[in-house]
Design an enzyme around this catalytic site. Structure first.
Site, PDB file in Angstrom:
ATOM      1  CG  HIS A   1      -2.063   0.892   1.261  1.00  0.00           C
ATOM      2  ND1 HIS A   1      -2.434   1.708   0.219  1.00  0.00           N
ATOM      3  CD2 HIS A   1      -2.924   1.191   2.273  1.00  0.00           C
ATOM      4  CE1 HIS A   1      -3.456   2.455   0.587  1.00  0.00           C
ATOM      5  NE2 HIS A   1      -3.784   2.171   1.824  1.00  0.00           N
TER       6      HIS A   1
ATOM      7  CG  HIS B   1      -4.392   0.741  -8.284  1.00  0.00           C
ATOM      8  ND1 HIS B   1      -5.721   0.702  -7.983  1.00  0.00           N
ATOM      9  CD2 HIS B   1      -3.829   1.644  -7.439  1.00  0.00           C
ATOM     10  CE1 HIS B   1      -5.968   1.563  -7.001  1.00  0.00           C
ATOM     11  NE2 HIS B   1      -4.849   2.138  -6.651  1.00  0.00           N
TER      12      HIS B   1
ATOM     13  CG  ASP C   1       2.809   4.306  -3.769  1.00  0.00           C
ATOM     14  OD1 ASP C   1       1.861   3.513  -3.671  1.00  0.00           O
ATOM     15  OD2 ASP C   1       2.949   5.302  -3.038  1.00  0.00           O
TER      16      ASP C   1
HETATM   17  C1  SDX Z   1      -1.507   2.180  -3.305  1.00  0.00           C
HETATM   18  O1  SDX Z   1      -6.214   0.736  -3.302  1.00  0.00           O
HETATM   19  C2  SDX Z   1      -5.754   1.896  -3.492  1.00  0.00           C
HETATM   20  O2  SDX Z   1      -6.420   2.821  -3.947  1.00  0.00           O
HETATM   21  C3  SDX Z   1      -4.305   2.090  -3.068  1.00  0.00           C
HETATM   22  C4  SDX Z   1      -3.680   3.424  -3.429  1.00  0.00           C
HETATM   23  C5  SDX Z   1      -4.322   4.569  -2.701  1.00  0.00           C
HETATM   24  O3  SDX Z   1      -4.238   5.699  -3.199  1.00  0.00           O
HETATM   25  O4  SDX Z   1      -4.827   4.341  -1.567  1.00  0.00           O
HETATM   26  O5  SDX Z   1      -3.788   3.655  -4.818  1.00  0.00           O
HETATM   27  C6  SDX Z   1      -2.204   3.463  -3.046  1.00  0.00           C
HETATM   28  O6  SDX Z   1      -1.424   1.365  -2.422  1.00  0.00           O
HETATM   29  C7  SDX Z   1      -0.977   1.914  -4.694  1.00  0.00           C
HETATM   30  C8  SDX Z   1      -0.396   0.469  -4.827  1.00  0.00           C
HETATM   31  C9  SDX Z   1       1.029   0.496  -4.273  1.00  0.00           C
HETATM   32  N1  SDX Z   1       1.551  -0.885  -4.213  1.00  0.00           N
HETATM   33  C10 SDX Z   1       2.530  -1.302  -5.026  1.00  0.00           C
HETATM   34  O7  SDX Z   1       3.006  -0.631  -5.943  1.00  0.00           O
HETATM   35  C11 SDX Z   1       3.046  -2.692  -4.722  1.00  0.00           C
HETATM   36  C12 SDX Z   1       3.138  -3.517  -6.014  1.00  0.00           C
HETATM   37  N2  SDX Z   1       1.775  -3.749  -6.523  1.00  0.00           N
HETATM   38  C13 SDX Z   1       1.077  -4.855  -6.032  1.00  0.00           C
HETATM   39  O8  SDX Z   1       1.524  -5.681  -5.101  1.00  0.00           O
HETATM   40  C14 SDX Z   1      -0.342  -5.029  -6.530  1.00  0.00           C
HETATM   41  O9  SDX Z   1      -0.412  -4.597  -7.827  1.00  0.00           O
HETATM   42  C15 SDX Z   1      -1.408  -4.360  -5.688  1.00  0.00           C
HETATM   43  C16 SDX Z   1      -1.260  -4.708  -4.260  1.00  0.00           C
HETATM   44  C17 SDX Z   1      -1.315  -2.879  -5.853  1.00  0.00           C
HETATM   45  C18 SDX Z   1      -2.756  -4.818  -6.193  1.00  0.00           C
HETATM   46  O10 SDX Z   1      -2.813  -6.146  -5.959  1.00  0.00           O
HETATM   47  P1  SDX Z   1      -4.077  -7.043  -6.378  1.00  0.00           P
HETATM   48  O11 SDX Z   1      -5.143  -6.215  -7.003  1.00  0.00           O
HETATM   49  O12 SDX Z   1      -4.451  -7.886  -5.228  1.00  0.00           O
HETATM   50  O13 SDX Z   1      -3.497  -7.901  -7.555  1.00  0.00           O
HETATM   51  P2  SDX Z   1      -2.806  -9.309  -7.357  1.00  0.00           P
HETATM   52  O14 SDX Z   1      -1.791  -9.238  -6.265  1.00  0.00           O
HETATM   53  O15 SDX Z   1      -3.887 -10.324  -7.272  1.00  0.00           O
HETATM   54  O16 SDX Z   1      -2.021  -9.462  -8.752  1.00  0.00           O
HETATM   55  C19 SDX Z   1      -2.704  -9.885  -9.921  1.00  0.00           C
HETATM   56  C20 SDX Z   1      -1.617 -10.485 -10.787  1.00  0.00           C
HETATM   57  C21 SDX Z   1      -0.764 -11.538 -10.049  1.00  0.00           C
HETATM   58  O17 SDX Z   1      -0.211 -12.383 -11.044  1.00  0.00           O
HETATM   59  P3  SDX Z   1      -0.798 -13.895 -11.189  1.00  0.00           P
HETATM   60  O18 SDX Z   1      -0.804 -14.500  -9.797  1.00  0.00           O
HETATM   61  O19 SDX Z   1      -2.212 -13.673 -11.725  1.00  0.00           O
HETATM   62  O20 SDX Z   1       0.103 -14.555 -12.158  1.00  0.00           O
HETATM   63  O21 SDX Z   1      -0.686  -9.464 -11.162  1.00  0.00           O
HETATM   64  C22 SDX Z   1       0.591  -9.766 -10.590  1.00  0.00           C
HETATM   65  C23 SDX Z   1       0.364 -10.758  -9.466  1.00  0.00           C
HETATM   66  O22 SDX Z   1       1.526 -11.540  -9.257  1.00  0.00           O
HETATM   67  N3  SDX Z   1       1.079  -8.488 -10.064  1.00  0.00           N
HETATM   68  C24 SDX Z   1       2.338  -8.076 -10.178  1.00  0.00           C
HETATM   69  C25 SDX Z   1       2.350  -6.799  -9.601  1.00  0.00           C
HETATM   70  N4  SDX Z   1       1.140  -6.483  -9.143  1.00  0.00           N
HETATM   71  C26 SDX Z   1       0.348  -7.547  -9.432  1.00  0.00           C
HETATM   72  N5  SDX Z   1       3.419  -8.661 -10.727  1.00  0.00           N
HETATM   73  C27 SDX Z   1       4.560  -7.938 -10.686  1.00  0.00           C
HETATM   74  N6  SDX Z   1       4.657  -6.692 -10.149  1.00  0.00           N
HETATM   75  C28 SDX Z   1       3.578  -6.098  -9.599  1.00  0.00           C
HETATM   76  N7  SDX Z   1       3.679  -4.883  -9.076  1.00  0.00           N
END
Ligand code: SDX
Length: 431
Positions: A270, A309, A365
């Site tokens: 997050h 996201h 971010d």
């Molecule tokens: C914020 O919710 C909000 O509004 C949050 C926010 C706000 O203003 O409050 O916008 C702020 O928190 C932004 C997000 C910051 N986090 C990151 O940058 C961390 C990296 N991103 C993630 O871990 C991920 O994308 C999330 C947590 C942001 C979202 O996760 P989800 O929706 O639960 O998606 P998921 O983990 O189920 O991923 C779906 C697929 C997976 O692959 P498969 O298992 O289907 O093969 O996408 C892949 C994940 O492995 N994936 C990534 C990835 N994010 C998702 N692979 C590589 N790098 C990534 N960053």
């Protein structure tokens, strides 16, 4: 004869052959309506199973609108692009809280109310002295915000809107003071106390960086910081806002509810992602290492921090604006060498099937940390800046939750997967 379209869902339970008709409203069905679907009278009735709330509307809200496919973000209907360009952070905080942009008189009152409360009880300084010099700023923020609740016992009276207003003003006023004091403690510097002759951002920057009362403000950097705070101000039902709503639904005081938001934001998935992005760029080291790093991510070893996201399946509109702001900042501070790696990382990722298929784009971010670093904020402090920006959103959502007649204490159900009833086994008989 064509069936008359009705806003209902017809469900047949094939276990019993019974049919049910559920009303559809605002794109949803009421989860509790499913409880009527039973196999017999002893049956509790159907529930939905939705870990991480992937498809559950937990509330109705008028504060922020996001269209994840079109990359749209609006606060109370105003596009974020216009607010970032034309509004001040306090104007946006007022808009989020009250639902309308303030008149000059309303903004003056809001600003003066906040100025009046910027000091914290000096016992907070004793409290801060208890942290090690290398304590993580977010760990200190969680603790000190919750500790504030002990100075304002009247804040428990959350039923009184006037009292809620005073506590929201106190939090808006004291949060930057706490954030600055935490930084000064980490640096072993004397505390710079709030100055009410400065505006909200100027006062915060002065408390952060002034040495001996001398700090030449850089208006370009202060406006850039203000734009970043505006872009972080609210984001509907994200993890930390959901924490504030859930904890606040127990009718605890707002300081305790907000401290749960700070705790949730601390997580690297997050708000902690802005810090994790810089650590990732440091780990990559230079552009030549990017393909190897991307390969590791695609092999499932770690994530591309600052990408992806839950809602945005297109470019996060905030990331676009932050990327633009970065150039204004670097014109003042000199180019952050890590920008080159970030830009190349983005270019490669946006062309790579792995990321395209998963609709992974830069989020809020990805670039923000590069700006904070150029502004001399330490990496482990970036998420504190995210929290300073998100505070007005948490407070507006907390206020909306308490005023919403549909809301009551948050208490989800579960699917029980544990053992059936069994009798106690005396220790001598245990294997
Ligand atoms: C914020 O919710 C909000 O509004 C949050 C926010 C706000 O203003 O409050 O916008 C702020 O928190 C932004 C997000 C910051 N986090 C990151 O940058 C961390 C990296 N991103 C993630 O871990 C991920 O994308 C999330 C947590 C942001 C979202 O996760 P989800 O929706 O639960 O998606 P998921 O983990 O189920 O991923 C779906 C697929 C997976 O692959 P498969 O298992 O289907 O093969 O996408 C892949 C994940 O492995 N994936 C990534 C990835 N994010 C998702 N692979 C590589 N790098 C990534 N960053």
């Amino acid at each position: 004869m064509a069936l008359m379209a009705k806003d209902t869902l017809s469900i047949t339970d094939n276990r019993t052959g019974k049919s049910y008709e559920l009303p559809i409203a605002e794109g949803t069905i009421k989860a509790v309506d499913l409880r009527n679907i039973k196999v017999d009278d002893d049956d509790f009735g159907l529930m939905t199973y939705d870990p991480a709330f992937m498809n559950t509307a937990a509330c109705r809200s008028a504060i922020t609108f996001i269209d994840g496919d079109r990359g749209i973000l609006r606060y109370r209907g105003y596009p974020i692009e216009q607010l970032a360009e034309k509004a001040t952070f306090l104007e946006v905080a007022y808009l989020l809280a009250e639902g309308e942009l303030p008149t000059q008189a309303q903004l003056d009152k809001w600003t003066n109310d906040i100025k009046y409360h910027t000091y914290v009880h000096t016992n907070i300084i004793k409290f801060l002295e208890g942290f090690r010099y290398d304590a993580h700023p977010m760990g200190m923020m969680v603790g000190t915000v919750a500790a504030l609740s002990t100075f304002y016992p009247a804040a428990k009276n959350i039923a009184d809107p006037a009292n809620r207003y005073v506590q929201r003003i106190r939090l808006m006023a004291k949060f930057p003071t706490l954030a600055a004091f935490i930084f000064r403690h980490s640096r072993g510097l004397p505390y710079e106390f709030p100055r009410n002759d400065l505006d909200y951002i100027g006062n915060y920057v002065n408390m952060m960086f002034s040495i001996g009362g001398l700090h030449k403000p850089n208006k370009v950097l202060q406006r850039a910081l203000e734009i970043l705070l505006i872009l972080h101000a609210d984001h509907e039902q994200n993890c930390s806002t959901s924490a504030v709503r859930s904890v606040g639904s127990s009718h605890v005081d707002p300081y305790s509810a907000v401290s749960s938001g700070v705790a949730a934001l601390y997580g690297p998935l997050h708000g902690g992602a802005n810090e994790a992005v810089l650590e990732m760029l440091d780990e990559i080291g230079d552009k030549k290492q990017i393909p190897a790093f991307i390969a590791k991510v695609k092999a499932g070893e770690g994530r591309l921090m600052g990408f992806g996201h839950r809602v945005y399946k297109s470019y996060d509109p905030r990331a676009k604006l932050i990327k633009k702001t970065a150039y204004d900042v670097f014109a003042e501070t000199g180019l952050n060498p890590k920008l080159e790696i970030a830009l190349e990382l983005e270019r490669i990722a946006l062309e790579d099937e792995y990321f395209i298929k998963r609709k992974l784009y830069p989020n809020v971010d990805f670039y923000s940390g590069l700006i904070y670093q150029a502004m001399s904020y330490p990496t482990d402090y970036f998420t504190v800046l995210f929290a300073v920006g998100r505070l007005p959103g948490w407070l507006a959502q907390w206020e909306e939750m308490l005023s919403d007649k549909d809301q009551k204490i948050a208490r989800p159900r579960q699917i029980y997967t544990g053992p059936a009833a069994r009798d106690f086994v005396p220790i001598v008989a245990r294997k």
